[in-house]
Design an enzyme around this catalytic site. Sequence first.
Site, PDB file in Angstrom:
ATOM      1  N   GLY A   8       0.824  -1.199   0.000  1.00  0.00           N
ATOM      2  CA  GLY A   8       0.000   0.000   0.000  1.00  0.00           C
ATOM      3  C   GLY A   8       0.862   1.256   0.000  1.00  0.00           C
ATOM      4  O   GLY A   8       2.100   1.197   0.034  1.00  0.00           O
ATOM      5  N   ARG A  10       2.907   4.180   1.253  1.00  0.00           N
ATOM      6  CA  ARG A  10       3.785   4.377   2.417  1.00  0.00           C
ATOM      7  C   ARG A  10       4.010   3.098   3.224  1.00  0.00           C
ATOM      8  O   ARG A  10       4.285   3.140   4.417  1.00  0.00           O
ATOM      9  CB  ARG A  10       3.239   5.472   3.331  1.00  0.00           C
ATOM     10  CG  ARG A  10       3.190   6.840   2.699  1.00  0.00           C
ATOM     11  CD  ARG A  10       4.573   7.281   2.390  1.00  0.00           C
ATOM     12  NE  ARG A  10       4.715   8.707   2.543  1.00  0.00           N
ATOM     13  CZ  ARG A  10       5.685   9.391   2.015  1.00  0.00           C
ATOM     14  NH1 ARG A  10       6.602   8.782   1.319  1.00  0.00           N
ATOM     15  NH2 ARG A  10       5.765  10.666   2.181  1.00  0.00           N
ATOM     16  N   GLY A  12       6.473   1.028   2.692  1.00  0.00           N
ATOM     17  CA  GLY A  12       7.899   0.717   2.728  1.00  0.00           C
ATOM     18  C   GLY A  12       8.329  -0.171   1.571  1.00  0.00           C
ATOM     19  O   GLY A  12       9.448  -0.676   1.562  1.00  0.00           O
ATOM     20  N   LYS A  13       7.453  -0.328   0.582  1.00  0.00           N
ATOM     21  CA  LYS A  13       7.746  -1.234  -0.529  1.00  0.00           C
ATOM     22  C   LYS A  13       8.952  -0.779  -1.357  1.00  0.00           C
ATOM     23  O   LYS A  13       9.759  -1.613  -1.763  1.00  0.00           O
ATOM     24  CB  LYS A  13       6.519  -1.479  -1.402  1.00  0.00           C
ATOM     25  CG  LYS A  13       5.932  -0.273  -2.090  1.00  0.00           C
ATOM     26  CD  LYS A  13       4.590  -0.606  -2.757  1.00  0.00           C
ATOM     27  CE  LYS A  13       3.968   0.615  -3.398  1.00  0.00           C
ATOM     28  NZ  LYS A  13       3.575   1.663  -2.464  1.00  0.00           N
ATOM     29  N   HIS A  56      13.403   9.444  -2.558  1.00  0.00           N
ATOM     30  CA  HIS A  56      13.802   8.233  -3.279  1.00  0.00           C
ATOM     31  C   HIS A  56      15.177   8.407  -3.902  1.00  0.00           C
ATOM     32  O   HIS A  56      16.019   7.514  -3.810  1.00  0.00           O
ATOM     33  CB  HIS A  56      12.779   7.903  -4.370  1.00  0.00           C
ATOM     34  CG  HIS A  56      11.564   7.209  -3.869  1.00  0.00           C
ATOM     35  ND1 HIS A  56      11.223   5.946  -4.263  1.00  0.00           N
ATOM     36  CD2 HIS A  56      10.593   7.600  -3.005  1.00  0.00           C
ATOM     37  CE1 HIS A  56      10.099   5.581  -3.667  1.00  0.00           C
ATOM     38  NE2 HIS A  56       9.693   6.586  -2.903  1.00  0.00           N
ATOM     39  N   ARG A  57      15.419   9.558  -4.522  1.00  0.00           N
ATOM     40  CA  ARG A  57      16.718   9.812  -5.154  1.00  0.00           C
ATOM     41  C   ARG A  57      17.851   9.780  -4.138  1.00  0.00           C
ATOM     42  O   ARG A  57      18.922   9.243  -4.406  1.00  0.00           O
ATOM     43  CB  ARG A  57      16.704  11.169  -5.858  1.00  0.00           C
ATOM     44  CG  ARG A  57      15.933  11.182  -7.146  1.00  0.00           C
ATOM     45  CD  ARG A  57      15.933  12.565  -7.757  1.00  0.00           C
ATOM     46  NE  ARG A  57      15.288  12.578  -9.053  1.00  0.00           N
ATOM     47  CZ  ARG A  57      14.876  13.656  -9.659  1.00  0.00           C
ATOM     48  NH1 ARG A  57      15.053  14.844  -9.106  1.00  0.00           N
ATOM     49  NH2 ARG A  57      14.288  13.579 -10.831  1.00  0.00           N
ATOM     50  N   ARG A  60      19.216   6.237  -3.063  1.00  0.00           N
ATOM     51  CA  ARG A  60      19.905   5.385  -4.033  1.00  0.00           C
ATOM     52  C   ARG A  60      21.413   5.557  -3.959  1.00  0.00           C
ATOM     53  O   ARG A  60      21.910   6.678  -3.857  1.00  0.00           O
ATOM     54  CB  ARG A  60      19.461   5.733  -5.455  1.00  0.00           C
ATOM     55  CG  ARG A  60      18.052   5.355  -5.738  1.00  0.00           C
ATOM     56  CD  ARG A  60      17.662   5.761  -7.154  1.00  0.00           C
ATOM     57  NE  ARG A  60      16.254   6.148  -7.113  1.00  0.00           N
ATOM     58  CZ  ARG A  60      15.705   7.098  -7.811  1.00  0.00           C
ATOM     59  NH1 ARG A  60      16.422   7.807  -8.660  1.00  0.00           N
ATOM     60  NH2 ARG A  60      14.427   7.363  -7.692  1.00  0.00           N
ATOM     61  N   GLU A  68      14.363   8.133 -15.964  1.00  0.00           N
ATOM     62  CA  GLU A  68      12.954   8.462 -15.766  1.00  0.00           C
ATOM     63  C   GLU A  68      12.250   8.207 -17.088  1.00  0.00           C
ATOM     64  O   GLU A  68      12.533   8.872 -18.089  1.00  0.00           O
ATOM     65  CB  GLU A  68      12.803   9.900 -15.289  1.00  0.00           C
ATOM     66  CG  GLU A  68      13.375  10.085 -13.900  1.00  0.00           C
ATOM     67  CD  GLU A  68      13.329  11.498 -13.380  1.00  0.00           C
ATOM     68  OE1 GLU A  68      13.028  12.426 -14.155  1.00  0.00           O
ATOM     69  OE2 GLU A  68      13.611  11.680 -12.182  1.00  0.00           O
TER      70      GLU A  68
END
Length: 186
Positions: A8, A10, A12-13, A56-57, A60, A68
């Site tokens: 779902g 948020r 944590g996937k 997210h960036r 990594r 993208e």
Amino acid sequence: MRTLVLGGIRSGKSRWAEEAIAESVGPGAQVRYLATGAAADDASAGSDWSARVSAHRQRRPQNWTTTETTDVATELRQFGGTPTLIDDVGNWLTAAMDRREAWEHRGPESPVTDDIVDLVSAVGTFGSPLVLVSPEVGLTVVPATASGRRFADALGTLNQQLAAACDRVVLVVAGLAIPIKPERTP
């Protein structure tokens, strides 16, 4: 090894997926990250979206290559030898539905069926570690609009087909992965 990571909003996937592919390829290995959402500098996306993309960036590793794109099937075919993480399939589907003007479509066949078949085919033939992140349908209310239900239906179909094409499927809840389709050992 192809892994589908469901969860779902948020849940944590994405973090789990990043850790899983990093673990599968080892420290310092090259990973291709296919980001399917709008770029963070897209003013129409809003500051909340920009903050999510930025987070997210920043997570990594610097040696990962980020592309993208919404042309995921082509990228998988062109870079079949490079470990790849796709985040996320829901954004890819939204772009496909936009491109095919599928939001108001009425009829037995979805306008994105060919796109889904193409993506699943590319996933099935990918020759390197692959992790796909996708929102799981049914972890929220039934959409109140017809277009929302079309999206949920298409995503449910897509997730089922990707699960069949993947070696492993996990559901991430509160940052914890629950195996749905465990990796088979010889």
